[in-house]
Design a protein around this motif. Structure first.
Motif, PDB file in Angstrom:
ATOM      1  N   ARG A  11     -24.977  -5.074  25.425  1.00 14.34           N
ATOM      2  CA  ARG A  11     -23.711  -5.781  25.604  1.00 14.34           C
ATOM      3  C   ARG A  11     -23.027  -5.326  26.894  1.00 14.34           C
ATOM      4  O   ARG A  11     -22.870  -6.092  27.833  1.00 14.34           O
ATOM      5  CB  ARG A  11     -22.804  -5.551  24.384  1.00 14.34           C
ATOM      6  CG  ARG A  11     -23.259  -6.354  23.186  1.00 14.34           C
ATOM      7  CD  ARG A  11     -22.544  -5.992  21.900  1.00 14.34           C
ATOM      8  NE  ARG A  11     -21.103  -6.270  21.914  1.00 14.34           N
ATOM      9  CZ  ARG A  11     -20.380  -6.466  20.820  1.00 14.34           C
ATOM     10  NH1 ARG A  11     -20.959  -6.423  19.633  1.00 14.34           N
ATOM     11  NH2 ARG A  11     -19.086  -6.677  20.899  1.00 14.34           N
ATOM     12  N   GLN A  15     -21.238  -8.586  28.316  1.00 15.56           N
ATOM     13  CA  GLN A  15     -20.859  -9.353  27.124  1.00 15.56           C
ATOM     14  C   GLN A  15     -19.632 -10.248  27.338  1.00 15.56           C
ATOM     15  O   GLN A  15     -19.647 -11.407  26.923  1.00 15.56           O
ATOM     16  CB  GLN A  15     -20.639  -8.416  25.936  1.00 15.56           C
ATOM     17  CG  GLN A  15     -20.557  -9.129  24.589  1.00 15.56           C
ATOM     18  CD  GLN A  15     -21.920  -9.546  24.053  1.00 15.56           C
ATOM     19  OE1 GLN A  15     -22.902  -9.648  24.790  1.00 15.56           O
ATOM     20  NE2 GLN A  15     -21.979  -9.801  22.772  1.00 15.56           N
ATOM     21  N   LEU A  19     -19.624 -14.346  26.911  1.00 16.28           N
ATOM     22  CA  LEU A  19     -18.637 -15.048  26.083  1.00 16.28           C
ATOM     23  C   LEU A  19     -17.896 -16.112  26.882  1.00 16.28           C
ATOM     24  O   LEU A  19     -17.649 -17.217  26.390  1.00 16.28           O
ATOM     25  CB  LEU A  19     -17.650 -14.044  25.488  1.00 16.28           C
ATOM     26  CG  LEU A  19     -18.215 -13.074  24.439  1.00 16.28           C
ATOM     27  CD1 LEU A  19     -17.229 -11.946  24.173  1.00 16.28           C
ATOM     28  CD2 LEU A  19     -18.539 -13.813  23.137  1.00 16.28           C
ATOM     29  N   GLU A 161     -13.865  -7.908  23.857  1.00 11.57           N
ATOM     30  CA  GLU A 161     -15.059  -7.071  23.795  1.00 11.57           C
ATOM     31  C   GLU A 161     -14.705  -5.605  23.607  1.00 11.57           C
ATOM     32  O   GLU A 161     -15.317  -4.902  22.796  1.00 11.57           O
ATOM     33  CB  GLU A 161     -15.902  -7.273  25.062  1.00 11.57           C
ATOM     34  CG  GLU A 161     -17.118  -6.376  25.169  1.00 11.57           C
ATOM     35  CD  GLU A 161     -18.152  -6.607  24.077  1.00 11.57           C
ATOM     36  OE1 GLU A 161     -19.049  -5.760  23.929  1.00 11.57           O
ATOM     37  OE2 GLU A 161     -18.053  -7.631  23.353  1.00 11.57           O
ATOM     38  N   ASP A 164     -13.340  -5.051  20.077  1.00  9.09           N
ATOM     39  CA  ASP A 164     -14.406  -5.177  19.099  1.00  9.09           C
ATOM     40  C   ASP A 164     -15.296  -3.937  19.112  1.00  9.09           C
ATOM     41  O   ASP A 164     -15.680  -3.421  18.061  1.00  9.09           O
ATOM     42  CB  ASP A 164     -15.240  -6.422  19.400  1.00  9.09           C
ATOM     43  CG  ASP A 164     -16.247  -6.709  18.299  1.00  9.09           C
ATOM     44  OD1 ASP A 164     -15.886  -6.613  17.114  1.00  9.09           O
ATOM     45  OD2 ASP A 164     -17.410  -7.027  18.626  1.00  9.09           O
ATOM     46  N   GLU A 188     -12.404 -15.225  17.710  1.00 10.78           N
ATOM     47  CA  GLU A 188     -13.655 -15.511  17.010  1.00 10.78           C
ATOM     48  C   GLU A 188     -13.656 -16.892  16.369  1.00 10.78           C
ATOM     49  O   GLU A 188     -14.729 -17.436  16.087  1.00 10.78           O
ATOM     50  CB  GLU A 188     -13.908 -14.439  15.951  1.00 10.78           C
ATOM     51  CG  GLU A 188     -14.220 -13.074  16.552  1.00 10.78           C
ATOM     52  CD  GLU A 188     -14.348 -11.986  15.506  1.00 10.78           C
ATOM     53  OE1 GLU A 188     -14.021 -12.251  14.327  1.00 10.78           O
ATOM     54  OE2 GLU A 188     -14.764 -10.867  15.867  1.00 10.78           O
ATOM     55  N   SER A 194     -17.339 -19.199  18.051  1.00 18.85           N
ATOM     56  CA  SER A 194     -17.844 -19.094  16.683  1.00 18.85           C
ATOM     57  C   SER A 194     -19.298 -19.545  16.604  1.00 18.85           C
ATOM     58  O   SER A 194     -20.135 -18.888  15.967  1.00 18.85           O
ATOM     59  CB  SER A 194     -16.979 -19.951  15.751  1.00 18.85           C
ATOM     60  OG  SER A 194     -17.494 -19.948  14.437  1.00 18.85           O
ATOM     61  N   TYR A 196     -21.498 -19.603  19.028  1.00 22.04           N
ATOM     62  CA  TYR A 196     -22.332 -18.630  19.745  1.00 22.04           C
ATOM     63  C   TYR A 196     -22.589 -17.402  18.886  1.00 22.04           C
ATOM     64  O   TYR A 196     -23.730 -16.917  18.798  1.00 22.04           O
ATOM     65  CB  TYR A 196     -21.636 -18.242  21.045  1.00 22.04           C
ATOM     66  CG  TYR A 196     -22.314 -17.150  21.838  1.00 22.04           C
ATOM     67  CD1 TYR A 196     -23.665 -17.221  22.158  1.00 22.04           C
ATOM     68  CD2 TYR A 196     -21.595 -16.042  22.275  1.00 22.04           C
ATOM     69  CE1 TYR A 196     -24.287 -16.215  22.900  1.00 22.04           C
ATOM     70  CE2 TYR A 196     -22.206 -15.042  23.015  1.00 22.04           C
ATOM     71  CZ  TYR A 196     -23.546 -15.132  23.318  1.00 22.04           C
ATOM     72  OH  TYR A 196     -24.155 -14.133  24.035  1.00 22.04           O
ATOM     73  N   MET A 197     -21.552 -16.903  18.229  1.00 19.16           N
ATOM     74  CA  MET A 197     -21.699 -15.702  17.424  1.00 19.16           C
ATOM     75  C   MET A 197     -22.605 -15.920  16.213  1.00 19.16           C
ATOM     76  O   MET A 197     -23.177 -14.965  15.682  1.00 19.16           O
ATOM     77  CB  MET A 197     -20.326 -15.194  16.984  1.00 19.16           C
ATOM     78  CG  MET A 197     -19.519 -14.602  18.117  1.00 19.16           C
ATOM     79  SD  MET A 197     -17.927 -13.933  17.562  1.00 19.16           S
ATOM     80  CE  MET A 197     -17.421 -13.041  19.047  1.00 19.16           C
ATOM     81  N   LYS A 198     -22.739 -17.154  15.792  1.00 18.36           N
ATOM     82  CA  LYS A 198     -23.612 -17.467  14.663  1.00 18.36           C
ATOM     83  C   LYS A 198     -25.044 -17.760  15.112  1.00 18.36           C
ATOM     84  O   LYS A 198     -25.931 -17.903  14.272  1.00 18.36           O
ATOM     85  CB  LYS A 198     -23.054 -18.666  13.892  1.00 18.36           C
ATOM     86  CG  LYS A 198     -21.739 -18.383  13.184  1.00 18.36           C
ATOM     87  CD  LYS A 198     -21.163 -19.653  12.574  1.00 18.36           C
ATOM     88  CE  LYS A 198     -19.805 -19.391  11.922  1.00 18.36           C
ATOM     89  NZ  LYS A 198     -19.169 -20.635  11.421  1.00 18.36           N
ATOM     90  N   PHE A 202     -26.726 -14.564  20.261  1.00 16.26           N
ATOM     91  CA  PHE A 202     -25.633 -13.594  20.313  1.00 16.26           C
ATOM     92  C   PHE A 202     -26.158 -12.181  20.092  1.00 16.26           C
ATOM     93  O   PHE A 202     -26.941 -11.929  19.172  1.00 16.26           O
ATOM     94  CB  PHE A 202     -24.581 -13.918  19.257  1.00 16.26           C
ATOM     95  CG  PHE A 202     -23.448 -12.939  19.218  1.00 16.26           C
ATOM     96  CD1 PHE A 202     -22.521 -12.882  20.238  1.00 16.26           C
ATOM     97  CD2 PHE A 202     -23.304 -12.055  18.155  1.00 16.26           C
ATOM     98  CE1 PHE A 202     -21.472 -11.976  20.217  1.00 16.26           C
ATOM     99  CE2 PHE A 202     -22.263 -11.152  18.113  1.00 16.26           C
ATOM    100  CZ  PHE A 202     -21.343 -11.112  19.149  1.00 16.26           C
ATOM    101  N   LYS A 204     -25.352  -8.588  18.984  1.00  8.73           N
ATOM    102  CA  LYS A 204     -24.415  -7.725  18.275  1.00  8.73           C
ATOM    103  C   LYS A 204     -24.583  -6.264  18.701  1.00  8.73           C
ATOM    104  O   LYS A 204     -23.608  -5.534  18.877  1.00  8.73           O
ATOM    105  CB  LYS A 204     -24.626  -7.845  16.765  1.00  8.73           C
ATOM    106  CG  LYS A 204     -23.663  -7.003  15.928  1.00  8.73           C
ATOM    107  CD  LYS A 204     -22.224  -7.471  16.095  1.00  8.73           C
ATOM    108  CE  LYS A 204     -21.283  -6.665  15.204  1.00  8.73           C
ATOM    109  NZ  LYS A 204     -19.865  -7.049  15.421  1.00  8.73           N
TER     110      LYS A 204
END
Length: 219
Positions: A11, A15, A19, A161, A164, A188, A194, A196-198, A202, A204
């Motif tokens: 990240r 990151q 995003l 970022e 988080d 988020e 949302s 992208y994070m799913k 992405f 983590k």
């Protein structure tokens, strides 16, 4: 034209850029460099090629947009943000963006020093000072929707970022700072963020490179 974002396969500094690219619907591809394993943590994949890229200051991350090659993470963020009017509109908003851009970098640099150096020795002092640091960000945000005001700017991506990462580091560090928690929830919930994070694109983890003392594991 598809942009190319190059960085380590972590990240880190890239990151917030990822995003922002996702949020703005920008076509891009990731180019990942991989650090070797302990004990040498070989980085020749980057060092052997960096001076062949025709850049004034070869560094990671870098962004290629056609013939443009841009280094320095905040320069990359501003380059993308300018295309989408996300650097603040009024003078007050622009001042707040400038302040937060630099304050966020101070915040990040302190965390990076902790993660990449004497982690065990520095951790108690870092944890002692963290609540006061977070309270300053909370006070600066106040009752605003985003750090500059009602409209999202690129510094919100940087701060998302960092906040988080810190709640990954200390899960309850934002307790009592409801406006910062709400900002993260709001961020988020953005439709493209949302999605992208799913997605399987992405990242983590890992947060940091393999040589770091924290955030160096892929989970």
């Amino acid at each position: 034209m598809t942009m190319k974002l190059a960085y380590w396969d972590i990240r880190g500094l890239a990151q917030p850029i990822r995003l922002l690219l996702e949020y703005t619907g920008t076509k891009y591809e990731d180019k990942f460099y991989t650090c070797g394993e302990a004990p040498n943590y070989d980085k020749s994949c980057w060092f052997d090629t960096k001076h062949t890229l025709n850049m004034c200051f070869p560094n990671l991350p870098y962004l290629e947009d056609g013939e443009k090659k841009i280094v320095q993470s905040n320069a990359i963020m501003r380059y993308i943000a300018r295309k989408h009017g996300m650097c603040g509109e009024t003078e007050d908003e622009k001042v707040r963006v400038d302040i937060m851009e630099n304050q966020a970098m101070d915040f990040r640099n302190g965390f990076v020093r902790l993660c990449y150096s004497d982690f065990d020795g520095m951790k108690p002092g870092y944890l002692e000072n963290l609540p006061d640091t977070l309270k300053l960000f909370s006070a600066f945000l106040g009752d605003r929707k985003w750090f500059a005001g009602d409209k999202i700017t690129f510094v919100d991506f940087i701060m998302y970022e960092l906040l988080d990462q810190h709640r990954m580091f200390v899960s309850d560090c934002l307790d009592g700072l409801s406006n910062l928690k709400e900002l993260l929830d709001r961020f988020e919930a953005l439709e493209k963020i949302s999605a992208y994070m799913k997605s399987d694109r992405f990242m983590k983890t890992p947060v940091n490179n393999k040589i770091a003392k924290w955030g160096n594991k892929k989970e």
